[in-house]
Design a protein around this motif. Structure first.
Motif, PDB file in Angstrom:
ATOM      1  N   UNK A  42      45.316  33.855  47.995  1.00 49.81           N
ATOM      2  CA  UNK A  42      44.136  34.710  47.561  1.00 49.81           C
ATOM      3  C   UNK A  42      45.208  34.468  45.622  1.00 49.81           C
ATOM      4  N   UNK A  43      44.102  33.034  45.084  1.00 51.29           N
ATOM      5  CA  UNK A  43      44.433  33.379  43.283  1.00 51.29           C
ATOM      6  C   UNK A  43      43.055  34.140  42.386  1.00 51.29           C
ATOM      7  N   UNK A  44      43.117  34.001  41.420  1.00 51.73           N
ATOM      8  CA  UNK A  44      42.294  34.260  40.273  1.00 51.73           C
ATOM      9  C   UNK A  44      40.731  33.545  40.268  1.00 51.73           C
ATOM     10  N   UNK A  45      39.776  33.218  41.174  1.00 53.63           N
ATOM     11  CA  UNK A  45      38.316  32.664  40.790  1.00 53.63           C
ATOM     12  C   UNK A  45      37.539  33.719  39.700  1.00 53.63           C
ATOM     13  N   UNK A  46      35.942  32.855  39.806  1.00 50.24           N
ATOM     14  CA  UNK A  46      35.039  33.960  39.175  1.00 50.24           C
ATOM     15  C   UNK A  46      35.715  33.830  38.029  1.00 50.24           C
ATOM     16  N   UNK A  66      38.294  38.549  49.108  1.00 44.52           N
ATOM     17  CA  UNK A  66      37.371  38.069  48.463  1.00 44.52           C
ATOM     18  C   UNK A  66      37.403  36.659  47.339  1.00 44.52           C
ATOM     19  N   UNK A  67      38.677  36.772  47.268  1.00 42.38           N
ATOM     20  CA  UNK A  67      38.695  35.562  45.716  1.00 42.38           C
ATOM     21  C   UNK A  67      38.000  33.944  46.754  1.00 42.38           C
ATOM     22  N   UNK A  68      37.014  33.753  45.130  1.00 41.53           N
ATOM     23  CA  UNK A  68      36.570  32.332  46.532  1.00 41.53           C
ATOM     24  C   UNK A  68      37.981  31.033  46.594  1.00 41.53           C
ATOM     25  N   UNK A  69      38.935  31.362  45.317  1.00 42.34           N
ATOM     26  CA  UNK A  69      40.181  30.104  45.803  1.00 42.34           C
ATOM     27  C   UNK A  69      41.627  30.654  46.750  1.00 42.34           C
ATOM     28  N   UNK A  70      42.320  29.602  47.616  1.00 40.38           N
ATOM     29  CA  UNK A  70      43.506  29.693  47.721  1.00 40.38           C
ATOM     30  C   UNK A  70      45.127  28.630  46.824  1.00 40.38           C
ATOM     31  N   UNK A  71      45.476  29.020  46.778  1.00 43.53           N
ATOM     32  CA  UNK A  71      46.532  27.806  46.185  1.00 43.53           C
ATOM     33  C   UNK A  71      47.774  28.796  47.720  1.00 43.53           C
ATOM     34  N   UNK A  98      41.780  39.177  43.056  1.00 45.87           N
ATOM     35  CA  UNK A  98      43.020  37.920  43.774  1.00 45.87           C
ATOM     36  C   UNK A  98      43.533  39.061  45.458  1.00 45.87           C
ATOM     37  N   UNK A  99      42.182  38.747  46.290  1.00 47.45           N
ATOM     38  CA  UNK A  99      42.861  39.846  46.989  1.00 47.45           C
ATOM     39  C   UNK A  99      41.213  38.264  48.497  1.00 47.45           C
TER      40      UNK A  99
END
Length: 362
Positions: free
Chosen positions: A127-131, A118-123, A115-116
């Motif tokens: 950054x939030x958990x993706x992948x 490099x994560x693909x997603x933002x809320x 959750x930095x």
């Protein structure tokens, strides 16, 4: 950043909620996929009950169209793709075309991204958990890697393509890739959900003489009949193991999709000498097995992940089977507009439909 709509799990044990998110551009060998359809799998429902790295976007049966690629990507804009499990491509199992047993499978599939930045997603910009399973496809767009992005040589309905990434390749693959039954063999499948019914179809494709499906839900037993079962058993109305033995005299192969210790023990008990049980369900972590019987009869109890498939060859093969009428995927799928995620999720949790698939309109 691209705006997207996603089903976000905000708290462990809750239900995902549709909300607006942002998704970054692909880097390295990544691809950005516009999700046209995504299936809800039992694994998604199970993981939502305990996953702690929230907020997170789950979903691992995505199908769609490549809309952007990273500089090292091996896919092209416009490709129709099925997203499947992630693998590293470097370990011994990956090198041996066994990516389902990748040494890094847990990290790549079940833990999600850091959750930095490099994560693909933002809320809301954070950054939030993706992948999840290398994709997090409960969204209108998803980032995946080239290794878990399977190009389809000819286009098919995305709603039918989506379950190929997990449920269908798991069930069909357990039969065709692992059990490899002969035409005169008998097989039993415990649990007639999406994976179990896919195993029924795999057994019919293999030409098994007796195909028995065991499930307490009448509608699923009826569907199993339509898909190739020669007999069905209601475990709530009879001793399932005794009935299977009466019908077959003992089976060469069995598939358990339930992950229930009592069912697994029953499955071992109906195997004939040197028979094999494939365990494909996620659930109980341990089960008591009749070791003396396993030894005396030379039985094999085999764990199977993702149908033992090499997805870049097996998923296109499944598409060919569908096109030739051997894999009637439409009988498994119930579609919902993506905006009705809540209804589809509830149906999946209640077992009201076999394979709910969300269809997006981006």
């Amino acid at each position: 950043m691209l705006n997207a709509r996603a089903a976000v799990l905000l708290d462990a044990g809750s239900d995902p909620q549709l909300t607006d998110v942002q998704i970054r551009e692909p880097v390295g060998d990544e691809v950005l996929v516009g999700i046209d359809a995504v299936g809800i799998c039992h694994t998604d429902v199970s993981v939502a009950s305990w996953f702690r790295k929230v907020p997170v976007v789950l979903g691992h049966e995505g199908a769609g169209t490549v809309v952007a690629v990273g500089p090292q990507a091996q896919r092209r804009v416009g490709d129709q793709v099925v997203l499947t499990f992630a693998s590293c491509g470097r370990c011994a199992n990956c090198a041996a075309d066994s990516p389902a047993y990748c040494d890094h499978s847990t990290d790549l599939n079940m833990r999600g991204s850091r959750r930095d930045e490099s994560s693909a997603l933002r809320l809301d910009g954070a950054p939030i958990t993706a992948g999840f399973f290398g994709q997090s496809s409960f969204a209108t767009y998803a980032i995946a890697g080239s290794r878990n992005t399977v190009v389809l040589p000819r286009r098919i309905d995305p709603a039918l393509a989506a379950p190929l990434g997990c449920s269908v390749q798991t069930g069909v693959g357990a039969v065709l890739n692992v059990l490899t039954p002969q035409p005169d063999d008998a097989i039993v499948i415990f649990g007639a959900g999406a994976v179990g019914l896919s195993a029924v179809m795999g057994a019919r494709i293999a030409g098994c003489r007796n195909i028995v499906a065991v499930d307490p839900i009448a509608q699923r037993r009826t569907l199993a009949d339509e898909l190739g079962a020669t007999a069905t058993v209601d475990p709530g109305a009879t001793d399932a193991a005794a009935t299977v033995l009466e019908l077959t005299g003992g089976v060469a192969a069995a598939v358990d999709t339930t992950a229930r210790p009592d069912v697994i023990a029953s499955a071992v008990g109906v195997l004939r000498s040197r028979g094999t049980l494939a365990l494909v369900g996620l659930g109980a972590m341990t089960a008591e097995l009749p070791v003396a019987l396993i030894m005396a009869k030379g039985l094999t109890v085999r764990g199977v992940v993702e149908g033992d498939s090499e997805p870049h060859t097996f998923i296109p093969h499944l598409v060919d089977l569908y096109r030739h009428g051997e894999l009637p995927l439409d009988k498994l799928v119930t579609t919902y507009p993506f905006g009705e995620f809540g209804q589809a999720w509830a149906a999946a949790k209640a077992g009201e439909v076999v394979k709910p698939v969300l269809v997006t309109e981006r």
